[in-house]
Design a protein around this motif. Structure first.
Motif, PDB file in Angstrom:
ATOM      1  N   PRO A   1      49.625 -20.157 -16.193  1.00 28.57           N
ATOM      2  CA  PRO A   1      49.013 -19.288 -17.196  1.00 28.57           C
ATOM      3  C   PRO A   1      48.887 -17.843 -16.690  1.00 28.57           C
ATOM      4  CG  PRO A   1      47.806 -21.343 -17.041  1.00 28.57           C
ATOM      5  CD  PRO A   1      48.805 -21.336 -15.916  1.00 28.57           C
ATOM      6  N   PRO A   2      49.446 -16.894 -17.424  1.00 26.15           N
ATOM      7  CA  PRO A   2      49.419 -15.504 -16.969  1.00 26.15           C
ATOM      8  C   PRO A   2      48.105 -14.804 -17.312  1.00 26.15           C
ATOM      9  CG  PRO A   2      50.652 -15.656 -19.003  1.00 26.15           C
ATOM     10  CD  PRO A   2      50.255 -17.062 -18.624  1.00 26.15           C
ATOM     11  N   THR A   3      47.650 -13.987 -16.393  1.00 23.99           N
ATOM     12  CA  THR A   3      46.521 -13.103 -16.647  1.00 23.99           C
ATOM     13  C   THR A   3      47.051 -11.697 -16.437  1.00 23.99           C
ATOM     14  OG1 THR A   3      44.997 -14.756 -15.790  1.00 23.99           O
ATOM     15  CG2 THR A   3      44.176 -12.499 -15.955  1.00 23.99           C
TER      16      THR A   3
ATOM     17  N   LYS B   1      51.257  -6.257 -24.764  1.00 23.31           N
ATOM     18  CA  LYS B   1      51.096  -7.627 -25.245  1.00 23.31           C
ATOM     19  C   LYS B   1      50.963  -7.605 -26.758  1.00 23.31           C
ATOM     20  CE  LYS B   1      47.943  -9.434 -22.187  1.00 23.31           C
ATOM     21  NZ  LYS B   1      46.797 -10.292 -21.831  1.00 23.31           N
TER      22      LYS B   1
ATOM     23  N   GLN C   1      49.492 -13.863 -27.073  1.00 23.23           N
ATOM     24  CA  GLN C   1      49.526 -14.685 -25.867  1.00 23.23           C
ATOM     25  C   GLN C   1      49.108 -16.100 -26.198  1.00 23.23           C
ATOM     26  OE1 GLN C   1      47.493 -13.044 -22.471  1.00 23.23           O
ATOM     27  NE2 GLN C   1      47.751 -14.903 -21.261  1.00 23.23           N
TER      28      GLN C   1
END
Length: 149
Positions: free
Chosen positions: A47-49, A68, A71
């Motif tokens: 999971p990207p932060t 972004k 998401q």
């Protein structure tokens, strides 16, 4: 929104990418799964932060500022900030780099050369019966020395 209503048509791709953020001090690898003149779908291994704005660098070295758009757990939809400079949505792979120069290889057992490549790194020719017998004897001698130690 259906595909027909999109401003820029998407194309499926499978490209490596790197997200660059935190004043270029942080990166995160991703896979680009679709691409258009207006944005891309990035998929991550975990999971990207990520911040709202970052750069996306493609495997060919080209880099584009993004924001972004949405998401999910493992994916991010991005919009390119400078659409005029966005990558073309080509599905063609980037040009391959020149193949690295091969060095000659020589393998010895005891003092006997048991395998050697050509000076340009090309494969060694097959062993004839006499040479094969020499290699097998050298190998047996080396194994006997190891067993005696």
């Amino acid at each position: 929104m259906s595909a027909e209503n999109r401003k820029y048509p998407r194309r499926r791709v499978l490209k490596s990418g790197v997200v660059i953020f935190n004043n270029r001090h942080s990166t995160m690898d991703c896979t680009v799964r679709n691409l258009s003149e207006g944005g891309a779908l990035l998929v991550f291994a975990r999971p990207p932060t990520l911040p709202e704005r970052f750069s996306l660098r493609f495997e060919d070295g080209s880099e584009f500022p993004c924001r972004k758009a949405w998401q999910s757990a493992m994916s991010i939809g991005v919009a390119f900030l400078n659409v005029e400079a966005a990558p073309p949505p080509s599905a063609a792979p980037p040009a391959q780099a020149a193949e690295p120069r091969r060095e000659p290889v020589e393998v010895r057992i005891g003092g006997t050369v048991v395998y050697a490549t050509g000076p340009d790194g090309s494969a060694a020719p097959p062993l004839d019966a006499e040479r094969k017998a020499q290699v097998m004897k050298a190998l047996a001698d080396a194994l006997a020395q190891i067993g005696a130690a």
